[in-house]
Design a protein around this motif. Structure first.
Motif, PDB file in Angstrom:
ATOM      1  N   TYR A  41       0.846  -1.194   0.000  1.00 44.61           N
ATOM      2  CA  TYR A  41       0.000   0.000   0.000  1.00 44.61           C
ATOM      3  C   TYR A  41       0.881   1.242   0.000  1.00 44.61           C
ATOM      4  O   TYR A  41       1.875   1.298   0.715  1.00 44.61           O
ATOM      5  CB  TYR A  41      -0.900  -0.001   1.238  1.00 44.61           C
ATOM      6  N   PRO A  43       0.517   5.017   0.945  1.00 41.34           N
ATOM      7  CA  PRO A  43      -0.379   6.020   1.534  1.00 41.34           C
ATOM      8  C   PRO A  43      -0.419   7.302   0.713  1.00 41.34           C
ATOM      9  O   PRO A  43       0.536   7.641   0.015  1.00 41.34           O
ATOM     10  CB  PRO A  43       0.233   6.281   2.905  1.00 41.34           C
ATOM     11  N   ASP A  47      -4.555  10.077   4.618  1.00 41.31           N
ATOM     12  CA  ASP A  47      -4.720   8.740   5.207  1.00 41.31           C
ATOM     13  C   ASP A  47      -4.339   8.771   6.686  1.00 41.31           C
ATOM     14  O   ASP A  47      -3.479   9.548   7.098  1.00 41.31           O
ATOM     15  CB  ASP A  47      -3.822   7.716   4.498  1.00 41.31           C
ATOM     16  N   VAL A  49      -2.602   6.551   9.494  1.00 43.93           N
ATOM     17  CA  VAL A  49      -1.719   5.394   9.575  1.00 43.93           C
ATOM     18  C   VAL A  49      -1.314   5.140  11.021  1.00 43.93           C
ATOM     19  O   VAL A  49      -1.435   6.012  11.878  1.00 43.93           O
ATOM     20  CB  VAL A  49      -0.454   5.589   8.693  1.00 43.93           C
ATOM     21  N   VAL A  64      -2.258   0.708   8.256  1.00 42.65           N
ATOM     22  CA  VAL A  64      -3.156   1.711   7.684  1.00 42.65           C
ATOM     23  C   VAL A  64      -4.478   1.606   8.426  1.00 42.65           C
ATOM     24  O   VAL A  64      -5.123   0.553   8.417  1.00 42.65           O
ATOM     25  CB  VAL A  64      -3.361   1.495   6.171  1.00 42.65           C
ATOM     26  N   GLY A  67      -7.507   4.352   4.863  1.00 46.48           N
ATOM     27  CA  GLY A  67      -6.781   4.658   3.633  1.00 46.48           C
ATOM     28  C   GLY A  67      -7.718   4.959   2.485  1.00 46.48           C
ATOM     29  O   GLY A  67      -8.870   4.542   2.475  1.00 46.48           O
ATOM     30  N   SER A  68      -7.224   5.682   1.504  1.00 46.07           N
ATOM     31  CA  SER A  68      -8.030   6.000   0.329  1.00 46.07           C
ATOM     32  C   SER A  68      -7.276   5.753  -0.974  1.00 46.07           C
ATOM     33  O   SER A  68      -7.814   5.993  -2.036  1.00 46.07           O
ATOM     34  CB  SER A  68      -8.479   7.467   0.391  1.00 46.07           C
ATOM     35  N   THR A  71      -4.271  -0.056  -3.750  1.00 49.98           N
ATOM     36  CA  THR A  71      -3.235  -1.031  -3.424  1.00 49.98           C
ATOM     37  C   THR A  71      -2.881  -1.770  -4.707  1.00 49.98           C
ATOM     38  O   THR A  71      -3.757  -2.314  -5.376  1.00 49.98           O
ATOM     39  CB  THR A  71      -3.726  -2.026  -2.355  1.00 49.98           C
TER      40      THR A  71
END
Length: 178
Positions: A41, A43, A47, A49, A64, A67-68, A71
């Motif tokens: 992933y 970031p 996000d 974390v 995470v 998250g947006s 991946t």
């Protein structure tokens, strides 16, 4: 004496710089953290974390929380997924398969859809037997249509009609009109 106390907590990503991210810690301080995630992933800004580290600059992103970003697994060679049980892929939006070719090998394949659309330049079907059941309309629209049967061709209907805007030809050794 060196203080080896470690901090663990959430942080908000402020920016990404290669394999590092700039994060804002709960204290409001900004820190640079290395990515140490178990999943591929990357970031993005905003996000949330999970970071662990020691002051002042030994911080690591280890999870995470919100998250947006996308991946992406990038594999330089082939990829095989094996499971002794079943495999399920679920998505809240959609699944897109992109490949030069796609092949499914199984004893049985079932497709369930509210609407199934097939878009192709050419469709070739080969089967020993084929059966189709429709509870409503079955319509074929084509510029040209042809049906070829080596032995018997049967059409059975409650009502039937053949219409042609031009000539109609019926050719056979014997024509039985009823």
């Amino acid at each position: 004496m060196i203080d080896l106390s470690t901090s663990l907590g959430s942080a908000v990503v402020k920016g990404v710089e290669g394999g590092h991210v700039r994060v804002v810690l709960p204290t409001g301080e900004e820190a640079r953290a290395r990515l140490a995630l178990a999943v591929p992933y990357r970031p993005v800004e905003g996000d949330e974390v999970l970071v662990v580290g020691q002051e002042p600059d030994a911080w690591f992103v280890i999870g995470v929380l919100r998250g947006s970003a996308r991946t992406t697994w990038s594999i330089p060679g082939s990829l095989t997924i094996e499971a002794q049980g079943g495999v399920r892929i679920a998505s809240g939006r959609g699944i897109v398969l992109e490949a030069e070719s796609v092949e499914a090998v199984a004893k049985r394949v079932t497709l369930r859809a509210g609407r199934l659309e097939l878009l192709a330049q050419r469709v070739v079907e080969r089967a020993r037997d084929a059966f189709r059941w429709f509870t409503g309309l079955h319509q074929v629209r084509a510029r040209r249509a042809r049906a070829v049967a080596d032995e018997t061709y049967t059409v059975r209907a409650g009502k039937a009609s053949l219409r042609a805007t031009g000539n109609m030809k019926i050719d056979g050794k014997q024509i039985d009109l009823g």
